[in-house]
Design a protein around this motif. Structure first.
Motif, PDB file in Angstrom:
ATOM      1  N   ARG A  50       0.779  -1.016  -0.176  1.00  0.00           N
ATOM      2  CA  ARG A  50      -0.062  -0.070   0.108  1.00  0.00           C
ATOM      3  C   ARG A  50       0.858   1.315  -0.100  1.00  0.00           C
ATOM      4  N   ALA A  51       1.752   1.295   0.857  1.00  0.00           N
ATOM      5  CA  ALA A  51       2.542   2.459   0.922  1.00  0.00           C
ATOM      6  C   ALA A  51       3.499   2.834  -0.528  1.00  0.00           C
ATOM      7  N   GLU A  52       3.888   1.604  -1.057  1.00  0.00           N
ATOM      8  CA  GLU A  52       4.656   2.067  -2.383  1.00  0.00           C
ATOM      9  C   GLU A  52       3.462   2.407  -3.270  1.00  0.00           C
ATOM     10  N   THR A  53       2.604   1.727  -3.253  1.00  0.00           N
ATOM     11  CA  THR A  53       1.630   2.083  -4.294  1.00  0.00           C
ATOM     12  C   THR A  53       1.097   3.518  -4.279  1.00  0.00           C
ATOM     13  N   MET A  54       0.670   3.975  -3.029  1.00  0.00           N
ATOM     14  CA  MET A  54       0.269   5.383  -2.975  1.00  0.00           C
ATOM     15  C   MET A  54       1.281   6.306  -3.196  1.00  0.00           C
ATOM     16  N   ARG A  55       2.628   6.183  -2.848  1.00  0.00           N
ATOM     17  CA  ARG A  55       3.679   7.033  -3.097  1.00  0.00           C
ATOM     18  C   ARG A  55       3.741   7.164  -4.642  1.00  0.00           C
ATOM     19  N   THR A  56       3.502   5.954  -5.521  1.00  0.00           N
ATOM     20  CA  THR A  56       3.499   6.129  -6.810  1.00  0.00           C
ATOM     21  C   THR A  56       2.329   6.935  -7.479  1.00  0.00           C
TER      22      THR A  56
ATOM     23  N   LEU B  47       7.705  28.482  -6.614  1.00  0.00           N
ATOM     24  CA  LEU B  47       7.708  28.653  -5.300  1.00  0.00           C
ATOM     25  C   LEU B  47       6.396  27.826  -4.644  1.00  0.00           C
ATOM     26  N   TYR B  48       5.920  26.956  -5.307  1.00  0.00           N
ATOM     27  CA  TYR B  48       4.892  26.322  -4.536  1.00  0.00           C
ATOM     28  C   TYR B  48       5.155  24.943  -4.294  1.00  0.00           C
ATOM     29  N   GLU B  49       4.482  24.551  -3.283  1.00  0.00           N
ATOM     30  CA  GLU B  49       4.542  22.962  -2.916  1.00  0.00           C
ATOM     31  C   GLU B  49       3.434  22.251  -2.891  1.00  0.00           C
ATOM     32  N   VAL B  50       3.233  21.198  -3.232  1.00  0.00           N
ATOM     33  CA  VAL B  50       2.072  20.387  -2.965  1.00  0.00           C
ATOM     34  C   VAL B  50       2.646  19.280  -2.180  1.00  0.00           C
ATOM     35  N   ARG B  51       1.757  19.003  -0.983  1.00  0.00           N
ATOM     36  CA  ARG B  51       2.196  18.075  -0.149  1.00  0.00           C
ATOM     37  C   ARG B  51       1.233  16.846   0.000  1.00  0.00           C
ATOM     38  N   VAL B  52       1.526  15.643  -0.192  1.00  0.00           N
ATOM     39  CA  VAL B  52       0.802  14.394  -0.242  1.00  0.00           C
ATOM     40  C   VAL B  52       0.890  13.824   1.207  1.00  0.00           C
ATOM     41  N   PHE B  53       0.071  13.687   1.995  1.00  0.00           N
ATOM     42  CA  PHE B  53       0.196  13.036   3.366  1.00  0.00           C
ATOM     43  C   PHE B  53      -0.032  11.661   3.196  1.00  0.00           C
ATOM     44  N   PHE B  54       0.355  10.841   4.282  1.00  0.00           N
ATOM     45  CA  PHE B  54      -0.094   9.422   4.377  1.00  0.00           C
ATOM     46  C   PHE B  54      -0.012   9.136   5.723  1.00  0.00           C
ATOM     47  N   GLY B  55      -1.238   8.241   5.703  1.00  0.00           N
ATOM     48  CA  GLY B  55      -1.576   7.612   6.981  1.00  0.00           C
ATOM     49  C   GLY B  55      -0.408   6.595   7.419  1.00  0.00           C
ATOM     50  N   PRO B  56      -0.692   5.972   8.633  1.00  0.00           N
ATOM     51  CA  PRO B  56       0.308   4.792   9.098  1.00  0.00           C
ATOM     52  C   PRO B  56       0.280   3.690   8.177  1.00  0.00           C
ATOM     53  N   ASP B  57      -0.784   3.583   7.593  1.00  0.00           N
ATOM     54  CA  ASP B  57      -0.987   2.287   6.821  1.00  0.00           C
ATOM     55  C   ASP B  57      -0.714   2.496   5.379  1.00  0.00           C
ATOM     56  N   GLY B  58      -0.035   3.732   5.117  1.00  0.00           N
ATOM     57  CA  GLY B  58       0.160   4.178   3.563  1.00  0.00           C
ATOM     58  C   GLY B  58      -0.733   4.740   2.658  1.00  0.00           C
ATOM     59  N   THR B  59      -1.981   4.875   3.335  1.00  0.00           N
ATOM     60  CA  THR B  59      -3.087   5.559   2.260  1.00  0.00           C
ATOM     61  C   THR B  59      -2.731   6.870   2.476  1.00  0.00           C
ATOM     62  N   ILE B  60      -2.974   7.545   1.204  1.00  0.00           N
ATOM     63  CA  ILE B  60      -3.040   9.053   1.315  1.00  0.00           C
ATOM     64  C   ILE B  60      -4.200   9.545   1.851  1.00  0.00           C
TER      65      ILE B  60
END
Length: 489
Positions: free
Chosen positions: A429-435, A463-476
Motif C-alpha cells: 500500500r505505501a509503495e503504491t500510494m507513493r507512486t 515557489l509552490y509546494e504540493v504536499r501529499v500526506f500518508f496515514g500509518p497504513d500508507g494510505t493517502i
C-alpha cells in the motif's frame, strides 16, 4: 419542513427514534463511512472492508420520489428486497400510507435526500435493524439499505448523546417525551417522573435525567455515574463488532491484481486530470454548461450543445448484477494495457480478456471497474469519461494536453488515490500510494522532494509546494498546497 411525514408514521416510528439514532451512531463507529458496494442476490453490503448481510429498502429518483424495493421491478425479485416487504405489511396493518404504497413523493421536502435519510432511520427502528448504508445504483440514484447482521451489536445506552439525538426528533416534530419513554423501554429501564423531568437508572448504576417542558419537549439531558459521580465513559460505552454472518475476505483477497495495480497507480491521478481538461475544453469550445452530453454511438461522437468529440465505447458495468465488460473493438486498448503491465499477449488475465468479468470477488466492485476503464483509457492516450454505467474513451485530437497547477494537483491526487483505496494489499500500500503522487509530479515536471517522509511527499512547482500526506497504513489521507517549505502548509 415544507412537507411532513404523516402522524400515523411518526406515531409508529417515534418511540423508536432515539434508539434508532443511537444504533446508527454505533454502526458508523464500528463500520466507518466509506464507499459502499452491495449485492442483493447474496444479499450483502461491503463498507470499510467489512461484508455484512444487508437489504435494500428503497431508492430515490432524480424527481424526489422514493421507490420501495418491494415495488421496484429492478430489484423486487431479489433476496435483498425481502425485508422491505415487511414494511409494506406493517403499513397495511397499521394504516400507514407511506409504508403501504409503492412510491412515496418526497419532493415537497426542502431536501428530499435528507427526508430519505430520516425515512431510512425510521425503517431501521421499525425493522429492529443494526445499521444503515447509503450508496448509488448504476443509474446514479441514491440507494438506501439496512443491515441486520448479528455481528453488529445492539447499541447499549449512549445517554451522553441523547441531547444530540433529540434534535433530530424535534426536526420531525415527534413528541420528545414519547421518544424518551421508548428509549427507556428499549433498554429495560423504568422511567421515573417528577415535576418537569423524567429520569431512569442506567445499567451501570448511573442515571439520566431529561428536563421536560410543556409535557412533551425536552430542554436538557444530564447524565451521572454510579453513586451520582461523573460517568467514567461519558455515557458512551465501548462496544465491538462481532463475527459477521457472511464469510470475510482474507487480507489479500478481493485486491486488484499486482501487475495491473502498478499501472493503475501510475495513471489514475493523470486520468482524473485528463477528464477535468476535457470538461474545461467542452465548456470553453462546445457550449457545455452542465447538462449531460449525448453519446451518439453510430457517429462515434460525444455530443455537446456546440459540437461533438470523437469518442469510442470503452465498456460498461452493472453493480446490482455484479459485472463489468469491455466494449467490442477494444482489443487494441487492452493490448496496450497488457504491454505496459509487462504481461505476455497470451497470458490469461481475466480483467483484460474479452469475457464478462464478475465483480463480486473484489473488495470494492465499483472501484475495480473504474480502475480498469480509467487506466486503460489513459494508457491508450485518450481521455476517460462516463455516462451512468457506460464508460467512454474520448480520442478527439482537438483536446489540448492538460496542464495542472497546485490546486488541481491536490484534487487530482486525492481523487485518483480514492479509487485505489480498498483494492491495494497492505504489504504494497505505501509503495503504491507513493507512486500515485510521484507519477503525477514527474509527468508535469514537478520536482519530487522526500524531505517530509514518512509523513508527506512533496511536489515542487516553482515557489509552490504540493504536499501529499500518508496515514500509518500508507494510505493517502490528504493533499495540500502552499508556499514552498512553509511550516504551516
Amino acid at each position: 419542513m415544507n412537507a411532513q411525514f404523516s402522524d400515523a408514521l411518526l406515531t409508529l416510528a417515534g418511540p423508536r427514534l432515539l434508539w434508532s439514532l443511537e444504533q446508527l451512531d454505533l454502526f458508523d463507529q464500528l463500520v466507518p463511512l466509506d464507499s459502499t458496494a452491495y449485492d442483493l442476490n447474496t444479499p450483502k453490503a461491503e463498507r470499510s472492508g467489512i461484508s455484512l448481510r444487508a437489504h435494500q429498502i428503497g431508492a430515490l429518483d432524480n424527481a424526489g420520489a422514493w421507490h420501495w424495493a418491494w415495488a421496484d421491478g429492478r430489484v423486487s425479485d431479489t433476496p435483498g428486497a425481502a425485508r422491505s416487504a415487511e414494511l409494506r405489511e406493517l403499513g397495511t396493518r397499521e394504516g400507514v400510507g407511506e409504508l403501504a404504497g409503492p412510491v412515496l413523493d418526497l419532493s415537497g421536502f426542502p431536501d428530499p435526500r435528507i427526508a430519505a435519510n430520516l425515512l431510512l432511520t425510521m425503517c431501521l427502528g421499525l425493522l429492529d435493524a443494526r445499521g444503515c448504508l447509503v450508496t448509488r445504483n448504476h443509474q446514479q440514484e441514491p440507494v438506501f439499505l439496512i443491515t441486520d447482521d448479528p455481528a453488529v451489536p445492539a447499541a447499549a445506552p449512549r445517554a451522553g448523546r441523547l441531547e444530540q439525538y433529540l434534535q433530530v426528533v424535534a426536526q420531525l416534530e415527534v413528541p420528545q417525551l414519547k421518544a424518551v419513554k421508548g428509549w427507556c423501554a428499549r433498554h429495560g429501564m423504568e422511567p421515573q417522573y417528577g415535576p418537569g423531568r423524567v429520569s431512569a437508572t442506567l445499567p451501570d448504576g448511573g442515571g439520566v435525567t431529561a428536563n421536560v417542558t410543556g409535557g412533551r419537549t425536552v430542554t436538557g439531558v444530564s447524565v451521572t455515574g454510579p453513586h451520582g459521580g461523573p460517568p467514567a465513559d461519558g455515557g458512551v460505552p465501548e462496544q465491538a463488532l462481532g463475527r459477521p454472518a457472511l464469510p470475510q475476505p482474507a487480507p489479500d483477497e478481493g485486491m486488484f491484481p499486482a501487475a495491473l495495480l502498478r499501472v493503475a497507480a501510475r495513471h489514475m491521478a493523470l486520468s482524473v486530470r485528463g477528464t477535468g481538461g476535457m470538461i474545461e475544453y467542452a465548456g470553453e469550445e462546445l457550449g457545455f454548461v452542465g447538462a449531460m452530453p449525448q453519446w451518439d454511438a453510430g457517429a462515434g461522437l460525444l455530443r455537446f450543445p456546440g459540437g461533438g468529440l470523437r469518442t469510442r465505447a470503452l465498456g460498461r458495468y452493472d453493480l446490482a448484477e455484479g459485472w463489468f465488460e469491455w466494449a467490442p473493438g477494444t482489443e487494441d486498448v487492452r493490448a496496450r494495457f497488457r504491454a505496459e503491465a509487462g504481461l505476455p499477449a497470451d497470458a490469461a488475465v481475466p480483467e483484460l480478456d474479452g469475457a464478462r468479468l464478475g465483480l463480486a470477488p473484489y473488495a470494492k466492485p465499483e472501484s475495480a471497474a473504474v480502475l480498469l476503464a480509467r487506466t486503460a483509457a489513459n494508457v491508450a492516450g485518450g481521455v476517460f469519461t462516463s455516462l451512468g454505467n457506460q464508460f467512454l474513451l474520448v480520442t478527439d485530437d482537438r483536446l489540448p494536453a492538460p496542464g495542472t497547477d497546485p490546486g488541481a494537483a491536490t484534487q487530482d491526487i486525492r481523487a485518483g488515490a480514492s479509487w485505489l483505496n480498498g483494492l491495494v494489499p497492505a504489504g504494497t500500500r505505501a509503495e503504491t500510494m507513493r507512486t500515485v503522487a510521484t507519477s503525477y509530479f514527474e509527468h508535469f515536471g514537478m520536482d519530487v522532494m522526500h524531505h517530509g517522509m514518512p509523513e508527506f511527499l512533496s511536489g515542487m512547482d516553482g515557489l509552490y509546494e504540493v504536499r501529499v500526506f500518508f496515514g500509518p497504513d500508507g494510505t493517502i489521507v490528504n493533499a495540500t498546497e502552499g508556499m514552498a517549505f512553509m511550516p504551516g502548509q
